[in-house]
Every structure is written in structure tokens, then in C-alpha cells.
Design a protein around this motif. Sequence first.
Motif, mmCIF file in Angstrom:
data_model
loop_
_atom_site.group_PDB
_atom_site.id
_atom_site.type_symbol
_atom_site.label_atom_id
_atom_site.label_comp_id
_atom_site.label_asym_id
_atom_site.label_seq_id
_atom_site.Cartn_x
_atom_site.Cartn_y
_atom_site.Cartn_z
ATOM 1 N N PRO A 1 0.826 -1.215 0.000
ATOM 2 C CA PRO A 1 0.000 0.000 0.000
ATOM 3 C C PRO A 1 0.862 1.268 0.000
ATOM 4 O O PRO A 1 1.961 1.283 0.550
ATOM 5 N N LYS A 2 0.335 2.304 -0.626
ATOM 6 C CA LYS A 2 1.047 3.585 -0.729
ATOM 7 C C LYS A 2 1.490 4.068 0.651
ATOM 8 O O LYS A 2 0.724 4.021 1.606
ATOM 9 N N GLY A 3 2.750 4.508 0.719
ATOM 10 C CA GLY A 3 3.273 5.048 1.969
ATOM 11 C C GLY A 3 3.855 4.014 2.917
ATOM 12 O O GLY A 3 4.370 4.350 3.971
ATOM 13 N N PHE A 4 3.806 2.737 2.529
ATOM 14 C CA PHE A 4 4.377 1.685 3.378
ATOM 15 C C PHE A 4 5.551 1.051 2.644
ATOM 16 O O PHE A 4 5.438 0.714 1.469
ATOM 17 N N HIS A 5 6.682 0.922 3.327
ATOM 18 C CA HIS A 5 7.892 0.392 2.695
ATOM 19 C C HIS A 5 8.555 -0.646 3.588
ATOM 20 O O HIS A 5 8.410 -0.601 4.810
#
Length: 130
Positions: A77-81
Motif C-alpha cells: 500500500p502507498k506510503g508503506f515500505h
Amino acid sequence: RSMKQHAVAPNGEPIYLFHIANEIRQDPAIKETMACIVNGDTKHNYVALHLIKNPDCKETDLQILTRIDNRMNEWLPKGFHISGYKFHKEKFRSILVGKLDHKYYEEQLEGYKLPVDGKLKEVSFTHLAK
């Protein structure tokens, strides 16, 4: 203490560690992988990947981790790395037959790498030491 099975994306969606591991296992360079939350610290949500390369792999760690990290950044998901990657030489340590010692790997705070601008950056989580 029980092992935490998921991290949480910025939008509140759970990110299951076994889904991450299954996605990484599809990479031809990887023989085995384990995803865990560093130090079991769910407040900071640092997810690390422990990796074992296929013995016949000729690629450099940088090539492998760049490809995997790019894939994770597209897939998660966007913003998770992913916070760090760590290679291990042989099979993962077990507590029982077929039961990996997740706590042992969760508690490893040093020796991680992250591909940044074409280089491997050293990553440490010693600030999470209890």
C-alpha cells in the motif's frame, strides 16, 4: 510473547507478513524468505525481510535488493515500505521441525541493507533495543 502476524499501512489496512514473504518467494534469486516486524515493535511498524539466496544465483546483492525493493514499493500500500533486508547464508533457525524461530529474527537489530540511489545503505534498528 506471540509473534505479530501483520503490520499496518498508513490507511489502517493490515499487511500480512506471510503475504509479503509469498510475494518475495516468486523472485528467482530467492530460495527462502521470512518477513518480520523488527523487535516486535508494532508502534514503529518496521518490517524487515530475511532472505536466503538460491545457490546458483549470480546477481549481486544490490541487483537483487533493488529489484525486490522496487517490486515491494509497487505491491505494498502507498506510503508503506520495507525497512531493511538481511541475507543469511544457510537455512533459517528453527525451534521445532517446520517451525521457524521468528523471535530470534525479530530481535536482530543490525546488519540490514536497503537499496538507495544505486548503493546498499546499512540499516540498524538499535534505537529499538528494549
